[in-house]
Write an enzyme that holds these catalytic residues in place. Structure first.
Site, PDB file in Angstrom:
ATOM      1  N   SER A 166       0.862  -1.184   0.000  1.00 29.40           N
ATOM      2  CA  SER A 166       0.000   0.000   0.000  1.00 29.40           C
ATOM      3  C   SER A 166       0.894   1.229   0.000  1.00 29.40           C
ATOM      4  CB  SER A 166      -0.903   0.018   1.239  1.00 29.40           C
ATOM      5  OG  SER A 166      -1.509   1.286   1.413  1.00 29.40           O
ATOM      6  N   TYR A 179      -1.177  -0.412  10.535  1.00 37.15           N
ATOM      7  CA  TYR A 179      -1.278  -0.820   9.138  1.00 37.15           C
ATOM      8  C   TYR A 179      -0.030  -0.420   8.352  1.00 37.15           C
ATOM      9  CZ  TYR A 179      -3.263  -1.160   4.409  1.00 37.15           C
ATOM     10  OH  TYR A 179      -3.496  -1.472   3.092  1.00 37.15           O
TER      11      TYR A 179
END
Length: 279
Positions: A166, A179
């Protein structure tokens, strides 16, 4: 059935090619008959990628924790698709699924590892159990996959690995306390794998999505610049595979700005992020 085309000989010597720059990975343009294992195929980008590659004639192995969505995808995919439900945090289950693919197909041409989870988190709401759960799914799950797949690479029965990270892994961002670090580790992992495996003719891709409209991003309570639909994200991945890129990132109107921001000195970077996010 032909495996994905090797782009370097096994002795590590780069082949002579016309044109420059030489692609960092094989250019995947014809998917007919390619054996593709999509891990994290039950929803979002993984589901959209499975549908698109099925339309293009790929043979699919589909994995995720939930079996019913996988069965529905398999029904719409070419004949011979495999449904392999698994939890990527269960190392034994990953080994079993990998063994079944090698036994039934003789190997796999490309593995796309999308499985993961997301929940926004800031320091003021730090939750150790939730943080560990995110790292288990987003990083340790990838390591479980490598433990099963790297021996296949050595046996020449696995042609390539695509790890989905990501842009949240580029640098620290608000609400990404657990995350972001996991995704940053996946970026580093993919880069290291490319250095190790590309001389053996094995493709390694890093996929860095921005915001994609999935059940996971529905948890966000802030504006998401460049929000994409999963089908568009899947097509962007396929375009990146066709170009032989190492990193496939999208949407570029958003991700290119983040790549620029990561080059800024710390003081300027922190100021820019605070100004943009208001946090």
């Amino acid at each position: 059935m032909s495996p994905i085309p090797a782009f370097a000989p096994a002795d590590g010597r780069a082949p002579r090619r016309a044109g420059w720059p030489r692609p960092l990975n094989p250019r995947l343009r014809d998917w007919r008959g390619l054996r593709v294992w999509i891990v994290g195929a039950s929803s979002g980008i993984g589901e959209a990628l499975a549908r698109e590659l099925g339309h293009r004639g790929a043979r699919l192995a589909l994995s995720a924790r939930r079996e019913p969505p996988l069965r529905a995808l398999a029904d719409a995919a070419p004949a011979g698709s495999l449904v392999l439900p698994l939890d990527v945090t269960d190392a034994a289950a990953v080994q079993t699924a990998t063994g079944r693919i090698e036994a039934e197909w003789g190997g796999v041409d490309l593995v796309v590892w999308l499985a993961g989870t997301y929940a926004p988190m800031r320091a003021q709401q730090f939750d150790l159990a939730r943080a560990r759960a995110m790292l288990d799914a987003n990083l340790h799950g990838v390591l479980n996959g490598l433990a099963a797949l790297l021996p296949m690479c050595e046996r020449r029965t696995c042609g390539g690995l695509a790890l989905v990270s990501s842009v949240a892994g580029y640098r620290g961002l608000p609400k990404s306390l657990a995350y972001g670090p996991g995704k940053a580790a996946v970026i580093n992992l993919a880069e290291t794998l490319w250095l190790d495996l590309s001389p053996e003719g094995i493709g390694v891709w890093l996929v860095s999505p921005g915001f994609v409209d999935t059940p996971l991003t529905a948890a966000n309570d802030f504006a998401m610049p460049g929000l994409m639909q999963p089908a568009d994200a899947a097509r962007a991945m396929i375009d990146g595979f066709a170009q032989g890129r190492f990193e496939i990132h999208f949407p570029k109107r958003f991700t290119l700005w983040l790549q620029l921001l990561r080059l800024l000195p710390d003081r300027l970077y922190f100021a820019a992020v605070r100004r943009v996010t208001g946090l």
